[in-house]
Design an enzyme around this catalytic site. Structure first.
Site, PDB file in Angstrom:
ATOM      1  N   THR A 126       1.247  -1.189  -0.132  1.00  0.00           N
ATOM      2  CA  THR A 126       0.212  -0.147  -0.155  1.00  0.00           C
ATOM      3  C   THR A 126       0.979   1.512   0.036  1.00  0.00           C
ATOM      4  O   THR A 126       1.917   1.058   0.384  1.00  0.00           O
ATOM      5  CB  THR A 126      -0.616  -0.186   1.321  1.00  0.00           C
ATOM      6  OG1 THR A 126      -1.331   1.310   1.289  1.00  0.00           O
ATOM      7  CG2 THR A 126      -0.139   0.082   2.402  1.00  0.00           C
ATOM      8  N   TYR A 168      -1.911   0.224  10.739  1.00  0.00           N
ATOM      9  CA  TYR A 168      -2.165  -0.413   9.119  1.00  0.00           C
ATOM     10  C   TYR A 168      -0.157   0.155   8.552  1.00  0.00           C
ATOM     11  O   TYR A 168      -0.438  -1.324   7.588  1.00  0.00           O
ATOM     12  CB  TYR A 168      -2.984   0.818   8.575  1.00  0.00           C
ATOM     13  CG  TYR A 168      -4.087  -0.497   7.210  1.00  0.00           C
ATOM     14  CD1 TYR A 168      -3.675  -1.026   7.203  1.00  0.00           C
ATOM     15  CD2 TYR A 168      -2.918   0.886   6.221  1.00  0.00           C
ATOM     16  CE1 TYR A 168      -4.178  -1.965   5.669  1.00  0.00           C
ATOM     17  CE2 TYR A 168      -3.181   0.071   4.742  1.00  0.00           C
ATOM     18  CZ  TYR A 168      -4.033  -0.709   4.754  1.00  0.00           C
ATOM     19  OH  TYR A 168      -3.829  -0.856   3.242  1.00  0.00           O
TER      20      TYR A 168
END
Length: 344
Positions: A126, A168
Site C-alpha cells: 500500500t 495499518y
C-alpha cells in the site's frame, strides 16, 4: 497453465484475478476466510460465471500456519492479497491488524519457502507505507492540493523514505519488507506492489475502505457520505483491469521483477481530488448528492500520486483505462449489483 494460489481470493481484487486466471486455463485455488460480507457473494459469482469446478476453494485464515502451508504445496504462483484493509480498524484493534497483516504475511512467505517449489509471490502492499509525508509541502488550489516540490511532478518514487504512520501502515510495511528480504535471503522470487486507489467491478466499498465505490453505493442507496478532511486530497486512481495487467507482466517477466518494489496507481494523468473534483462527476448521475465533513484521519496524505516510471521502464506497463470511463464502468456495475440484490 500454472498452479496458482490466491490468498484473499474472494475479495475485490482476488475475485477479479481468479476470474482472469481461470479464463486463461490456470489451476486456481482461492484461499479466504470469508469474513467480509461481500466475500461469499464473490465466491458465488465465480461459481456462476466460471463453474463450481473451475477452482478450488479453501475456507481458512492466513493466521492458521498449517492451513496455509498445506495450500502452498505445489503452487507455482502465490498472489498474497489477504489483509486487514482499513486504517480506522487498525487504530481500533492494532493486535488484530498486526496478526493478519504482519504475521499473516510472514506465514505466507514461510509456506512458500517451505513448499520446496520456490513459487513466485506477488504481494499487495500500500502507499500508506510512506506515511503522511508531512515533510512534503502541499499547495492548496481551488479544488485540490498539489506537491510544492517540482521533483515530485511524476509522483512519489519507490526511493521515497518509508514512514509507517498508523498500525495499518506498520503492519503492511512489515509485510512489504519481509517480502523483499525473502528474495535477498532465500531467493524466493517476490514482487511487491505498493498500490494506490484501486477501483472497479466487484468492489463492495464501505466508508473506511474502497472510498470511490462507497461514494457511489451511498449515492445509489441514499446513505450519508462523510468526507474526512476537506475533500481536496488528491489520489491517483487505477482500474482493476490495469492492476491485473501489471500482476500478469510481473509473472511473465519475473527475471526482471523478482526482488523489486513497484509503486502502482493511475500516475499523474489519472488523478482526482476525492470530493471537490469527484462530486461534480457523480452529480451528473446523482444531482442531489451531498456530503458532510469530519476530522482528518491519522496519516491521511494531502496528495498521493504514484510515480509509475519504474513500472513503465522495467515491465512496459501503462494504465489503459481513463478515470472518467472507469467511473462510468463502476457506476454501471453497482447499479446492476443493486438490481440483482447483490448489494443492499
Amino acid at each position: 497453465m500454472k498452479r496458482v494460489l490466491i490468498t484473499g481470493g474472494a475479495g475485490f481484487i482476488g475475485s477479479n484475478l481468479a476470474a482472469r486466471l481461470i479464463e486463461q486455463g490456470n489451476r486456481v485455488t482461492v484461499f479466504d476466510n470469508l469474513s467480509r460480507a461481500s466475500s461469499p457473494k464473490n465466491v458465488e459469482w465465480l461459481k456462476t460465471v466460471k463453474g463450481a469446478d473451475a477452482f478450488e476453494l479453501i475456507v481458512a485464515d492466513i493466521r492458521d500456519v498449517e492451513q496455509i502451508q498445506r495450500a502452498a504445496v505445489n503452487q507455482e504462483v502465490i498472489y498474497h492479497l489477504a489483509a486487514q484493509v482499513a486504517v480506522t480498524t487498525s487504530v481500533a484493534d492494532p493486535r488484530h491488524d498486526f496478526e493478519v497483516n504482519a504475521l499473516g504475511t510472514f506465514n505466507v512467505l514461510e509456506a512458500a519457502r517451505l513448499s520446496g517449489k520456490n513459487p513466485i509471490v506477488i504481494y499487495a502492499s500500500t502507499n500508506k507505507v510512506y506515511g503522511g509525508m508531512e515533510d512534503l509541502a502541499a499547495v492548496e488550489e481551488e479544488t485540490r492540493y498539489r506537491f510544492a516540490d517540482e521533483g515530485y511532478r511524476h509522483g512519489v518514487p519507490e526511493s521515497r523514505e518509508l514512514d509507517f504512520h498508523s498500525p495499518y501502515g506498520c503492519s503492511k510495511g512489515a509485510g512489504d519488507q519481509y517480502c523483499r528480504d525473502y528474495f535477498r535471503i532465500y531467493g524466493l522470487p517476490t514482487v511487491v506492489f505498493r498500490q494506490s486507489c484501486i477501483y472497479g467491478p466487484r468492489q463492495f466499498g464501505v466508508e473506511d475502505q474502497g472510498w470511490l465505490a462507497w461514494f457511489v453505493i451511498a449515492a445509489l442507496t441514499q446513505r450519508p457520505i462523510t468526507i474526512f478532511g476537506d475533500g481536496k486530497q488528491v489520489r491517483d486512481l487505477l482500474h482493476i483491469s490495469d492492476l491485473l495487467d501489471a500482476y500478469e507482466l510481473a509473472v511473465e517477466k519475473i527475471d526482471v521483477a523478482q526482488g523489486q518494489i513497484y509503486n502502482i496507481g493511475g500516475g499523474p494523468e489519472q488523478t482526482l481530488s476525492i470530493w471537490s473534483e469527484l462530486a461534480p462527476m457523480l452529480r451528473q448521475h446523482f444531482p442531489d448528492l451531498q456530503a458532510r465533513f469530519g476530522e482528518w484521519r491519522p496519516g491521511d496524505q494531502r496528495v498521493f500520486i504514484s510515480s509509475i516510471q519504474k513500472l513503465e521502464r522495467e515491465l512496459a506497463w501503462r494504465p489503459r483505462i481513463d478515470v472518467a470511463a472507469g467511473i462510468e464502468d463502476l457506476i454501471m456495475w453497482l447499479q446492476d449489483a443493486i438490481s440483482k440484490a447483490e448489494l443492499v
